[in-house]
Design a protein around this motif. Structure first.
Motif, PDB file in Angstrom:
ATOM      1  N   ASP A 135       0.813  -1.222   0.000  1.00  9.32           N
ATOM      2  CA  ASP A 135       0.000   0.000   0.000  1.00  9.32           C
ATOM      3  C   ASP A 135       0.850   1.277   0.000  1.00  9.32           C
ATOM      4  N   PRO A 136       1.719   1.487  -0.992  1.00  4.43           N
ATOM      5  CA  PRO A 136       2.575   2.676  -0.993  1.00  4.43           C
ATOM      6  C   PRO A 136       1.897   3.905  -1.607  1.00  4.43           C
ATOM      7  N   CYS A 137       2.477   5.060  -1.332  1.00  3.61           N
ATOM      8  CA  CYS A 137       2.059   6.307  -1.984  1.00  3.61           C
ATOM      9  C   CYS A 137       3.287   7.162  -2.230  1.00  3.61           C
ATOM     10  N   PRO A 142       6.710  20.035  -3.014  1.00  4.40           N
ATOM     11  CA  PRO A 142       6.823  21.209  -3.873  1.00  4.40           C
ATOM     12  C   PRO A 142       7.771  22.267  -3.313  1.00  4.40           C
ATOM     13  N   THR A 143       8.134  22.176  -2.049  1.00  2.00           N
ATOM     14  CA  THR A 143       9.020  23.175  -1.447  1.00  2.00           C
ATOM     15  C   THR A 143      10.488  22.798  -1.545  1.00  2.00           C
ATOM     16  N   THR A 144      10.779  21.502  -1.625  1.00  2.00           N
ATOM     17  CA  THR A 144      12.171  21.049  -1.628  1.00  2.00           C
ATOM     18  C   THR A 144      12.546  20.232  -2.857  1.00  2.00           C
ATOM     19  N   GLY A 145      11.570  19.701  -3.575  1.00  5.18           N
ATOM     20  CA  GLY A 145      11.833  18.824  -4.699  1.00  5.18           C
ATOM     21  C   GLY A 145      12.194  17.407  -4.303  1.00  5.18           C
ATOM     22  N   ARG A 146      12.126  17.107  -3.000  1.00  3.36           N
ATOM     23  CA  ARG A 146      12.461  15.762  -2.533  1.00  3.36           C
ATOM     24  C   ARG A 146      11.236  14.843  -2.705  1.00  3.36           C
ATOM     25  N   LEU A 147      11.505  13.570  -2.925  1.00  2.00           N
ATOM     26  CA  LEU A 147      10.459  12.585  -3.200  1.00  2.00           C
ATOM     27  C   LEU A 147      10.352  11.620  -2.029  1.00  2.00           C
ATOM     28  N   TRP A 148       9.125  11.429  -1.547  1.00  2.00           N
ATOM     29  CA  TRP A 148       8.885  10.598  -0.379  1.00  2.00           C
ATOM     30  C   TRP A 148       7.841   9.527  -0.696  1.00  2.00           C
ATOM     31  N   ALA A 149       7.951   8.421   0.010  1.00  2.00           N
ATOM     32  CA  ALA A 149       6.961   7.352  -0.103  1.00  2.00           C
ATOM     33  C   ALA A 149       6.608   6.857   1.295  1.00  2.00           C
ATOM     34  N   THR A 150       5.332   6.568   1.515  1.00  2.00           N
ATOM     35  CA  THR A 150       4.916   5.870   2.721  1.00  2.00           C
ATOM     36  C   THR A 150       4.317   4.532   2.306  1.00  2.00           C
ATOM     37  N   ILE A 158       3.301   2.186   9.776  1.00  2.00           N
ATOM     38  CA  ILE A 158       3.392   2.899   8.499  1.00  2.00           C
ATOM     39  C   ILE A 158       4.780   3.526   8.450  1.00  2.00           C
ATOM     40  N   ARG A 159       5.493   3.290   7.350  1.00  2.00           N
ATOM     41  CA  ARG A 159       6.864   3.772   7.241  1.00  2.00           C
ATOM     42  C   ARG A 159       7.017   4.809   6.140  1.00  2.00           C
ATOM     43  N   LEU A 160       8.000   5.685   6.360  1.00  2.00           N
ATOM     44  CA  LEU A 160       8.352   6.752   5.416  1.00  2.00           C
ATOM     45  C   LEU A 160       9.772   6.517   4.927  1.00  2.00           C
ATOM     46  N   VAL A 161       9.965   6.579   3.596  1.00  2.00           N
ATOM     47  CA  VAL A 161      11.302   6.485   3.010  1.00  2.00           C
ATOM     48  C   VAL A 161      11.456   7.580   1.968  1.00  2.00           C
ATOM     49  N   TRP A 169      14.685   5.386  -7.435  1.00  2.00           N
ATOM     50  CA  TRP A 169      15.333   4.455  -6.522  1.00  2.00           C
ATOM     51  C   TRP A 169      15.336   5.035  -5.098  1.00  2.00           C
ATOM     52  N   ARG A 170      15.559   4.183  -4.135  1.00  2.00           N
ATOM     53  CA  ARG A 170      15.736   4.606  -2.742  1.00  2.00           C
ATOM     54  C   ARG A 170      17.008   5.459  -2.639  1.00  2.00           C
TER      55      ARG A 170
END
Length: 483
Positions: A135-137, A142-150, A158-161, A169-170
């Motif tokens: 069940d990822p998302c 929009p403020t940093t350009g960084r990409l996150w997934a939970t 529930i984990r955040l990477v 890629w990670r």
């Protein structure tokens, strides 16, 4: 999701009133809705997904290889990144899960350049730890350009990477962080300086007995803590309700946010069971409203008889006709003998009492004080066969007549004697994030294509016109009052 359920793509016609998706909207665990080359796409558990030309009528045909469960998708630059759970959630009898990502330059399976890249693993669970990688998302900050997934389910945390937005890629050396419990099918969004973690709470995959609902917490930092409206941390089971069962549909889950315009947003989800569709799992799209910084699902606009009141001053849209006075004896201290008599209700002025005084051709529209008179009461009804993202188009006529509100070639509004179904007489009615409404004609006579910018606008207290949508101006906003 706690266990696997194959997506149902059926061929029977889905018939429903305004506000429900039509066609074949059968899906489980839908991704956030994505747009590609003028069409809308959402992907679900089991592979594949749905396509829509207008965001209202849906059919099968989206292509996502890899099977597995609960994908999500976002556009980064000129490519689409898909993330999904290859296993887990009890698939294959355990909680040994893998989260994979892959890219495509288009979502159109008929395009010449349609090709998914080889999927790569970005997170996993070993089946023994207190976590299930499913069940990822995705969130591109929009403020940093960084990409996150939970990712994660009820089985643990529930984990955040963090992922690399260029490769999917990670990020090397990134360590996953636990941010919530007691939910699954999470989604991350950012708005006005806040990060919101939306989680699906309750039980799934049990049809009409599923108890799924969507809750939310927020944080100033993407890594949390995510706190709800009464101060509870989602890592300790907190969460404010966003959408629950209703309208003969149970089990809303897998939240997705789509921003149509400034101040115009919708949320997507699936309903575990639509009672009117035999208990099937269906795609749901509803207005997304915000109150004091908290998101919640709005109700579908279904039509009815309304006063259309401008947020600018509160004046009501009406026909530009002569005011017809009602006959009545003077009241109160003007006629003290009358006060001794039994009270007799005064009937409303009827259409028959005034309609013969109106011109026969086009009658312009204006705004004035609302007095529930026949020239101020509008019948708003859905029109079958035409729609936009989340609803059908509507016709707006004077109650009891066929006289219809219509856009003109010079970007004004008038009323025509008869509703013909022309595009300039079809109205897109969307609830803004503050609860007001935007009314937009489908087309402007003499201009090609669907109108996506001009809306009903109060240029002055008494002067309605068409002008570009401006969420910051009350001139563009209207309230629909069912008096």
């Amino acid at each position: 999701m706690k266990r696997f359920q194959t997506v149902l793509i059926l061929s029977s016609l889905f018939i429903s009133p305004a506000g429900a998706q039509v066609g074949e909207p059968y899906i489980h665990d839908p991704s956030t809705i994505a747009e590609c080359d003028g069409k809308y796409y959402t992907f679900g558990t089991g592979g594949g997904g749905l396509i829509s030309d207008d965001g209202w009528s849906w059919h099968s045909g989206a292509d996502r290889p890899g099977g597995g469960a609960a994908p999500d998708i976002i556009k980064i630059g000129n490519r689409y990144l898909c993330i999904y759970g290859a296993t887990g959630g009890g698939l294959g009898g355990g909680h040994n899960g893998r989260i994979l990502t892959m890219w495509n330059t288009t979502l159109n399976p008929k395009a010449a350049d349609f090709k998914w890249t080889k999927a790569v693993e970005v997170a996993s669970s070993d089946g023994m730890e207190d976590q299930d990688a499913i069940d990822p998302c995705l969130l591109l900050d929009p403020t940093t350009g960084r990409l996150w997934a939970t990712y994660g389910t009820y089985f643990g945390t529930i984990r955040l990477v963090e992922l690399d937005p260029k490769t999917g890629w990670r990020v090397k050396g990134n360590v996953e962080k636990d941010v919530a419990i007691d939910c699954e099918a999470t989604d991350l969004i950012f708005r006005d300086g806040w990060y919101y973690l939306l989680g699906t709470h309750g039980t799934c995959c049990d049809g009409v007995n599923s108890t799924y609902n969507i809750v939310v917490g927020r944080s100033r930092a993407v890594e949390g803590p995510y706190i709800d409206n009464v101060g509870r941390d989602m890592f300790h089971g907190g969460g404010r309700m966003v959408v629950a069962a209703g309208d003969r549909k149970t089990g809303p889950g897998h939240f997705g946010r789509t921003v149509i315009d400034e101040g115009i947003e919708v949320m997507s989800c699936h309903y575990e069971a639509d009672f009117d569709q035999g208990g099937r799992s269906v795609l749901g799209i509803r207005p997304l409203l915000w109150t004091r910084g908290w998101p919640h699902a709005g109700d579908h606009f279904r039509g009815g008889t309304f006063a259309i009141e401008s947020e600018r001053r509160g004046y009501s849209l009406e026909l530009a006709v002569d005011f017809t006075r009602m006959k009545q004896e003077r009241q109160g201290w003007f006629n003290r003998e009358q006060l001794k008599q039994p009270v007799k209700p005064v009937p409303n002025q009827t259409l028959a009492e005034v309609v013969d005084t109106w011109p026969e051709g086009n009658i312009p529209a204006r705004c004035s004080d609302y007095m529930f008179r026949p020239w101020q009461r509008w019948d708003i009804q859905p029109v079958s066969g035409v729609g936009y993202l989340g609803n059908s188009y509507f016709k707006i006529t004077i109650d009891g007549t066929d006289r219809a509100l219509c856009a003109t070639a010079d970007c004004e509004v008038t009323t025509v004697p008869t509703f013909t179904g022309d595009d300039c007489q079809l109205w897109r009615i969307e609830q803004a994030t503050d609860g007001t409404f935007r009314l937009m004609p489908k087309a402007i006579p003499g201009r090609e294509g669907v109108n996506t910018s001009l809306c009903l606008y109060s240029a002055g207290d008494s002067t309605p016109t068409l002008a570009p949508w401006d969420f910051q101006s009350d001139n563009a906003k209207w309230n629909l009052r069912n008096h």
